[in-house]
Design a protein around this motif. Structure first.
Motif, PDB file in Angstrom:
ATOM      1  N   LEU A  48       1.137  10.230   0.780  1.00 24.33           N
ATOM      2  CA  LEU A  48       1.097   9.483   2.032  1.00 24.33           C
ATOM      3  C   LEU A  48       1.639   8.061   1.832  1.00 24.33           C
ATOM      4  O   LEU A  48       2.359   7.532   2.691  1.00 24.33           O
ATOM      5  CB  LEU A  48      -0.331   9.425   2.581  1.00 24.33           C
ATOM      6  N   SER A  49       1.298   7.450   0.695  1.00 24.60           N
ATOM      7  CA  SER A  49       1.791   6.102   0.439  1.00 24.60           C
ATOM      8  C   SER A  49       3.308   6.096   0.254  1.00 24.60           C
ATOM      9  O   SER A  49       3.986   5.170   0.691  1.00 24.60           O
ATOM     10  CB  SER A  49       1.103   5.508  -0.798  1.00 24.60           C
ATOM     11  N   ARG A  50       3.860   7.128  -0.364  1.00 24.44           N
ATOM     12  CA  ARG A  50       5.312   7.200  -0.526  1.00 24.44           C
ATOM     13  C   ARG A  50       5.992   7.544   0.799  1.00 24.44           C
ATOM     14  O   ARG A  50       7.106   7.107   1.058  1.00 24.44           O
ATOM     15  CB  ARG A  50       5.674   8.247  -1.593  1.00 24.44           C
ATOM     16  N   ARG A 105     -11.928  17.945   8.306  1.00 26.06           N
ATOM     17  CA  ARG A 105     -10.930  18.688   7.539  1.00 26.06           C
ATOM     18  C   ARG A 105      -9.841  17.760   7.031  1.00 26.06           C
ATOM     19  O   ARG A 105      -9.504  16.769   7.663  1.00 26.06           O
ATOM     20  CB  ARG A 105     -10.283  19.777   8.408  1.00 26.06           C
ATOM     21  N   SER A 106      -9.259  18.111   5.903  1.00 26.11           N
ATOM     22  CA  SER A 106      -8.107  17.376   5.380  1.00 26.11           C
ATOM     23  C   SER A 106      -6.906  17.579   6.301  1.00 26.11           C
ATOM     24  O   SER A 106      -6.673  18.697   6.777  1.00 26.11           O
ATOM     25  CB  SER A 106      -7.766  17.877   3.973  1.00 26.11           C
ATOM     26  N   PRO A 107      -6.128  16.533   6.567  1.00 26.38           N
ATOM     27  CA  PRO A 107      -4.920  16.711   7.392  1.00 26.38           C
ATOM     28  C   PRO A 107      -3.905  17.617   6.720  1.00 26.38           C
ATOM     29  O   PRO A 107      -3.012  18.152   7.384  1.00 26.38           O
ATOM     30  CB  PRO A 107      -4.374  15.281   7.529  1.00 26.38           C
ATOM     31  N   ARG A 115      -2.212   0.103   2.116  1.00 22.85           N
ATOM     32  CA  ARG A 115      -1.066  -0.703   2.533  1.00 22.85           C
ATOM     33  C   ARG A 115      -0.092   0.082   3.412  1.00 22.85           C
ATOM     34  O   ARG A 115       1.020  -0.374   3.663  1.00 22.85           O
ATOM     35  CB  ARG A 115      -0.353  -1.235   1.291  1.00 22.85           C
ATOM     36  N   ILE A 116      -0.490   1.257   3.870  1.00 24.17           N
ATOM     37  CA  ILE A 116       0.385   2.051   4.735  1.00 24.17           C
ATOM     38  C   ILE A 116       0.559   1.338   6.079  1.00 24.17           C
ATOM     39  O   ILE A 116      -0.411   0.924   6.715  1.00 24.17           O
ATOM     40  CB  ILE A 116      -0.198   3.465   4.948  1.00 24.17           C
ATOM     41  N   GLN A 135      -3.606   9.529   9.181  1.00 26.35           N
ATOM     42  CA  GLN A 135      -3.787  10.654   8.263  1.00 26.35           C
ATOM     43  C   GLN A 135      -4.541  10.226   7.015  1.00 26.35           C
ATOM     44  O   GLN A 135      -5.409  10.966   6.516  1.00 26.35           O
ATOM     45  CB  GLN A 135      -2.430  11.236   7.867  1.00 26.35           C
ATOM     46  N   ALA A 136      -4.231   9.047   6.493  1.00 27.38           N
ATOM     47  CA  ALA A 136      -4.921   8.550   5.304  1.00 27.38           C
ATOM     48  C   ALA A 136      -6.397   8.313   5.598  1.00 27.38           C
ATOM     49  O   ALA A 136      -7.266   8.626   4.778  1.00 27.38           O
ATOM     50  CB  ALA A 136      -4.258   7.268   4.809  1.00 27.38           C
TER      51      ALA A 136
END
Length: 272
Positions: free
Chosen positions: A159-161, A230-232, A105-106, A114-115
């Motif tokens: 990320l959601s917050r 890779r992870s952001p 829901r971002i 990023q998600a």
């Protein structure tokens, strides 16, 4: 100053066990908690799956994925699907849905990107951990797969917050470290992640490989190192060297090939 106060509030909520999950994850979370109960009955599991259309569709799709459907015979009912994949794999699917829904829901385009990147990293790490556990580190492959799925749950939550609090994650120095660990531990507690898995995930930060590679933490470290995405959250950081751990190039090629095949076969059902 306001952003720092907001972040401090999130950390305080985590420390008090008050983190709130989006309503969209509740059905998957209820299923996961039920499956964590050793006295859970099949009919109760099936009712919970049937009570949420997305869960039902994902369960049948997972059962028909190549990794579980070796015979090529499709199943068309939730009961048959649950029987085919088993509770452990259904538990992993429910956890995947919980984690994935944090980013669903971002609204902010940059955070959504990023998600999505974090999810692709997660998918590769999970598939790689499954193969690495089986071929290299003497770790239960299903546990390794599950740990790979949930190892970035705290990152997805943040990320959601951040979508609600602009600029929340702009300065990694403010949230990486002890604060991130507090949030990750609380997320895993709410998801009923078994303590050995939670401990392996928390110990990843700053960890180094020591020969011979054994156990779940080393499995995740190797999988993260081999992951093509890779992870952001680790951009700009050096990856741990695998020198002395995977010197057999033929074995490494086999691990990469098998994990790629597994990620592809599961992606439509488990990892999307």
């Amino acid at each position: 100053m306001e952003k720092l106060r907001d972040f401090s509030q999130i950390v305080a909520q985590a420390a008090r066990g008050e983190l709130v999950f989006p309503t969209s994850v509740n059905a998957a979370l209820r299923l996961q908690l039920a499956l964590a109960d050793p006295d859970c009955e099949m009919d109760d599991v099936i009712r919970k799956v049937l009570g949420e259309p997305l869960l039902a569709a994902r369960t049948v799709a997972l059962a028909n994925a190549a990794v579980f459907n070796r015979s090529g015979t499709p199943v068309t009912s939730v009961r048959a699907a649950v029987q085919r994949v088993g509770y452990r794999n259904l538990y992993t699917m429910a956890a995947a849905m919980v984690v994935r829904q944090f980013g669903a829901r971002i609204r902010d385009d940059r955070l959504r990107a990023q998600a999505d990147l974090l999810w692709r990293h997660t998918a590769h790490v999970a598939a790689l951990a499954h193969v690495v556990g089986r071929k290299l580190t003497a770790t239960d492959p299903d546990t390794a797969l599950f740990a790979g799925i949930v190892h970035e749950a705290g990152g997805f939550y943040l990320l959601s917050r951040a979508d609600e609090i602009p600029g929340l994650l702009d300065d990694p120095a403010e949230w990486m470290g002890a604060a991130q660990e507090i949030i990750s531990r609380e997320i895993m507690k709410k998801m009923a992640i078994p303590e050995p898995v939670a401990q392996a995930i928390v110990s990843l930060r700053g960890a180094t490989l020591t020969p011979p590679p054994l156990g779940l933490r080393d499995t995740l470290l190797i999988a993260k190192r081999l992951a093509p995405v890779r992870s952001p959250f680790t951009a700009g950081q050096d990856s741990p060297s695998l020198a002395g751990f995977v010197d057999d190039n033929a074995l490494l090629d086999q691990i990469l090939l098998e994990s790629s095949d597994e990620a592809a076969s599961m992606s439509a059902a488990l990892l999307v």
